[in-house]
Design a protein around this motif. Structure first.
Motif, short mmCIF file in Angstrom:
data_model
loop_
_atom_site.label_atom_id
_atom_site.label_comp_id
_atom_site.label_asym_id
_atom_site.label_seq_id
_atom_site.Cartn_x
_atom_site.Cartn_y
_atom_site.Cartn_z
N ASN A 111 58.90 37.26 46.26
CA ASN A 111 57.45 37.30 46.48
C ASN A 111 56.67 36.65 45.34
OD1 ASN A 111 56.86 39.16 48.99
ND2 ASN A 111 58.57 40.12 47.90
N ASP A 112 57.34 35.79 44.55
CA ASP A 112 56.69 35.07 43.45
C ASP A 112 56.05 36.01 42.45
OD1 ASP A 112 57.31 32.43 44.35
OD2 ASP A 112 55.76 32.63 45.89
N LEU A 113 56.85 37.03 42.04
CA LEU A 113 56.36 38.01 41.06
C LEU A 113 57.35 38.10 39.91
CD1 LEU A 113 55.33 40.86 43.52
CD2 LEU A 113 53.78 39.30 42.36
N ASP A 114 56.84 38.32 38.70
CA ASP A 114 57.66 38.61 37.54
C ASP A 114 57.68 40.11 37.33
OD1 ASP A 114 56.51 35.68 35.77
OD2 ASP A 114 58.36 35.98 36.93
N LEU A 115 58.87 40.66 37.07
CA LEU A 115 59.04 42.10 36.92
C LEU A 115 59.36 42.44 35.47
CD1 LEU A 115 59.45 44.98 38.04
CD2 LEU A 115 61.83 44.34 38.54
N PHE A 116 58.62 43.43 34.92
CA PHE A 116 58.88 43.94 33.58
C PHE A 116 58.98 45.46 33.66
CE2 PHE A 116 56.30 40.10 33.14
CZ PHE A 116 57.12 39.32 32.33
N VAL A 117 59.92 46.04 32.90
CA VAL A 117 60.11 47.48 32.87
C VAL A 117 59.95 47.95 31.44
CG1 VAL A 117 61.64 49.40 33.44
CG2 VAL A 117 61.71 47.30 34.82
N TYR A 118 59.09 48.96 31.25
CA TYR A 118 58.83 49.51 29.92
C TYR A 118 59.21 50.98 29.89
CZ TYR A 118 55.93 45.32 29.34
OH TYR A 118 55.48 44.03 29.27
#
Length: 707
Positions: free
Chosen positions: A261-268
């Protein structure tokens, strides 16, 4: 001439004024449409982003929850079964890591004190050749290196004794070397539930390769069923069942959905000061932006934050050009309307634009209804007529034409009788203004005879001049699946509660007699002392079935077991208060903890127990009494203090029982203690009467039994 010029200029002026007004109005409308469409596009993008975010979370959340629940159940089973063997652990590992589990590694990490470390290492090496307890050598900067050294001395150690799969496992590694790992384990120990650790580089012994980031979920395992207090949990801790989860494997499906879906994923990790623990490859994390979607996820007690950042390809596209296109078209339409000064053309264009907006709104509403599979209803209060769409009827396996004419009576006929009262009450509250909306769930009869759960939501859409409701409109949604899932969850909860009750009974009850077992004596005794310390008298009676070994030899062990069950039931039938308790010490020996306000009432209570047993008249050919009897040792404290312990109570009552058996059996010896007496364990009794040591047997007291 002058008058003619004025007559020509006046219409021109009027036309010019009309054109100016039309153009200005058109431009303002275009700007307004541009802003409206821009806001609408932004809202739609936010809805889409949130929906995708839920899909990304769902990609790993269910696996994670199931893995944690599986660890918790397995930890509870190990608390009941005790230290697992290597073969048992392998079976646990195969079961937990099969079926698409999020777990990639399962480890058994027993708690070992520093004093017992060497002995533990020798036992483990005998089972697993070459087993050594080590820890990573500190690399430059204090981080764990690739080499291993002997475990350093510390208060407690958590060596990995077993692992599944075994290839590349960290067998022998003392996990107590890492404070990050220990923080989560200590929290799990005190809470009694699985807790996730911080993320760290996984240890892969004998398997060189790139560093893999992951985390461990540790489920505490105790020596018995889950203790009730933190102090007891710390004391009874046996070890940890740790499941390792690799971040790349866990987030693989979530990353795929985000990338699609043209998204960048970051997990904090929020517990680590918003530390980035996972991110899209090649993407640079930046401070939060307005267009980001931020979702919170609980991972084994650790708060994670997922940030979805749209890429230019997600934000761009033809749909985002619609506001600019609308602005351009609106401006062009304004110029055209300015040229067309004829009132009819202006009115016609305005009508066309209005109709287009209405058509778009109707299409939007239709799309919403189709997307949610909602049925619509419109109730005319005075006439009772009920207008519904085709989907409303399809939920019930019917067509709208089959139900015609449709009225409120039609709905009542199809509604479950048990739900009518609640539905009508909800409607009355809404009509009376007590509720902003009419919202209720009820069952409706399907054409095939089954019941369909329907969620109905609506509100008043029209009133008369006096404010009385004339029309109500709303939607119907089929929520049968959700109701079925809720029922399944309730069934699972009931099953789990039954299993917990069974485990609790197994931990504290003697399986033969149903009395409390010896391990539960301390808890029972402490509960009785809690009231006794407030000035209430307390008594402990120990009794032993006389000549029980000769009975077993003569009648057989099955008959002996039957006698013990009969004696236990008779004793339980004579308990007076809810705080009185019977427990089986071992063999043919029982104990009764009870409350008695005076020494006379305590003696009377024990006399009743003896009379009850004699009243059973159970034959005993190898007893000089001819029937089954028992010897009783009674200890009673008039005003016990906090110094009185279960060990002292047990020793005093057991000493009295010993005297009764020495005196010839089938009698009671009474030890009475005033304030401050009998609250310490006599030195002479510490070896024979302390908890965990059986009292003297029949043969030890009287020698060979007389025929």
């Amino acid at each position: 001439m002058k008058q003619g010029s004025q007559s020509r200029l006046l219409p021109l002026a009027l036309d010019a004024a009309l054109v100016a007004v039309v153009v200005l109005a058109g431009l303002l409308a275009s700007i307004g449409a541009f802003r409206s469409l821009t806001q609408k596009a932004a809202a739609q993008q936010r809805e889409v982003l949130n929906a995708i975010g839920q899909s990304v979370v769902a990609a790993f959340d269910l696996q994670l929850v199931r893995a944690i629940e599986a660890l918790e159940v397995s930890g509870q089973l190990l608390s009941v079964q005790g230290q697992p063997s290597l073969d048992q652990f392998r079976r646990y590992g195969r079961g937990l890591l099969s079926g698409g589990s999020a777990l990639t590694l399962l480890e058994w990490q027993p708690v070992v004190s520093d004093a017992d470390l060497s002995a533990f290492e020798r036992r483990a090496a005998a089972e697993q050749r070459g087993y050594r307890i080590v820890e990573p050598a500190a690399a430059e900067g204090g981080a764990a290196g690739d080499d291993f050294i002997a475990a350093r001395p510390r208060d407690l150690h958590l060596p990995v004794l077993y692992s599944w799969p075994e290839a590349g496992a960290a067998l022998g590694v003392d996990m107590a070397f890492d404070p990050r790992r220990m923080r989560s384990k200590l929290l799990a120990r005190d809470s009694g539930s699985p807790v996730a650790s911080e993320t760290f580089s996984l240890i892969r012994r004998g398997q060189p390769g790139p560093v893999v980031l992951g985390f461990a979920v540790s489920a505490p395992v105790y020596r018995a069923a889950r203790p009730d207090t933190v102090e007891a949990r710390r004391r009874e801790l046996l070890g940890f069942l740790a499941g390792v989860i690799e971040m790349p494997a866990l987030m693989r499906e979530a990353m795929r959905r985000a990338d699609a879906n043209d998204l960048d994923l970051f997990v904090y990790d929020q517990d680590e000061q918003h530390r980035l623990i996972f991110g899209a490859a090649g993407a640079e994390p930046a401070p939060g932006e307005e267009g980001d979607a931020v979702l919170s996820v609980d991972v084994g007690g650790r708060p994670w934050q997922l940030v979805l950042r749209p890429r230019p390809a997600f934000v761009g596209g033809a749909r985002d050009q619609l506001p600019l296109l609308a602005l351009a078209l609106g401006s062009l339409a304004s110029l055209l309307m300015g040229v067309a000064v004829a009132r009819s053309l202006v009115i016609r264009r305005r009508l066309e634009r209005t109709e287009a907006v209405l058509a778009e709104d109707r299409q939007y509403l239709s799309n919403v209804l189709d997307g949610t599979a909602a049925g619509t209803w419109d109730w005319h209060v005075e006439s009772g007529r009920l207008e519904v769409n085709e989907r409303w009827a399809e939920m019930l396996g019917r067509s709208r034409s089959e139900l015609e004419p449709i009225t409120g009576t039609t709905w009542e006929r199809l509604c479950h009788a048990g739900d009518l009262i609640a539905a009508n009450d909800a409607m009355k509250r809404h009509l009376a203004g007590q509720e902003e909306r009419y919202a209720v769930e009820f069952r409706m009869r399907h054409a095939d005879g089954r019941w369909v759960w329907v969620q109905s939501v609506g509100s008043i859409v029209k009133r008369d001049a006096r404010g009385r409701p004339l029309r109500l409109a709303g939607t119907h949604m089929d929520v049968s699946c959700r109701k079925a899932e809720e029922e399944c969850l309730q069934e699972d909860a009931r099953a789990l509660e039954a299993a917990n009750r069974q485990l609790r009974d197994l931990a504290i009850l003697d399986p033969l007699t149903g009395a409390f077992n010896r391990r539960h004596f301390n808890d029972v005794c402490l509960a009785a002392l809690a009231g006794a310390h407030r000035g209430h008298a307390v008594g402990l009676c120990m009794l032993d079935v006389d000549y029980f070994k000769p009975y077993n030899d003569h009648y057989g062990h099955q008959s002996g077991d039957a006698i013990l069950k009969t004696v236990a039931q008779a004793l339980k039938d004579n308990l007076k208060r809810s705080t009185d308790a019977l427990f089986r010490v071992g063999g043919e020996e029982f104990g009764v903890i009870f409350s008695a306000a005076s020494a006379e009432s305590a003696q009377h209570f024990v006399a009743e127990l003896g009379a009850t047993l004699r009243g059973l008249a159970l034959p005993h050919a190898r007893s000089p009494f001819g029937h089954v009897t028992a010897s009783f040792g009674l200890a009673w404290w008039a005003a016990p203090t906090s110094a009185l312990t279960p060990e002292a109570m047990y020793a005093a009552a057991d000493a009295a029982l010993y005297e009764a058996k020495r005196a010839g059996r089938d009698q009671t010896v009474f030890h009475r203690f005033e304030a401050g007496e009998g609250e310490t364990l006599p030195q002479a009794l510490t070896g024979r009467h302390s908890l965990g040591v059986e009292a003297a047997t029949d043969d030890a007291v009287d020698g060979p039994v007389r025929a």
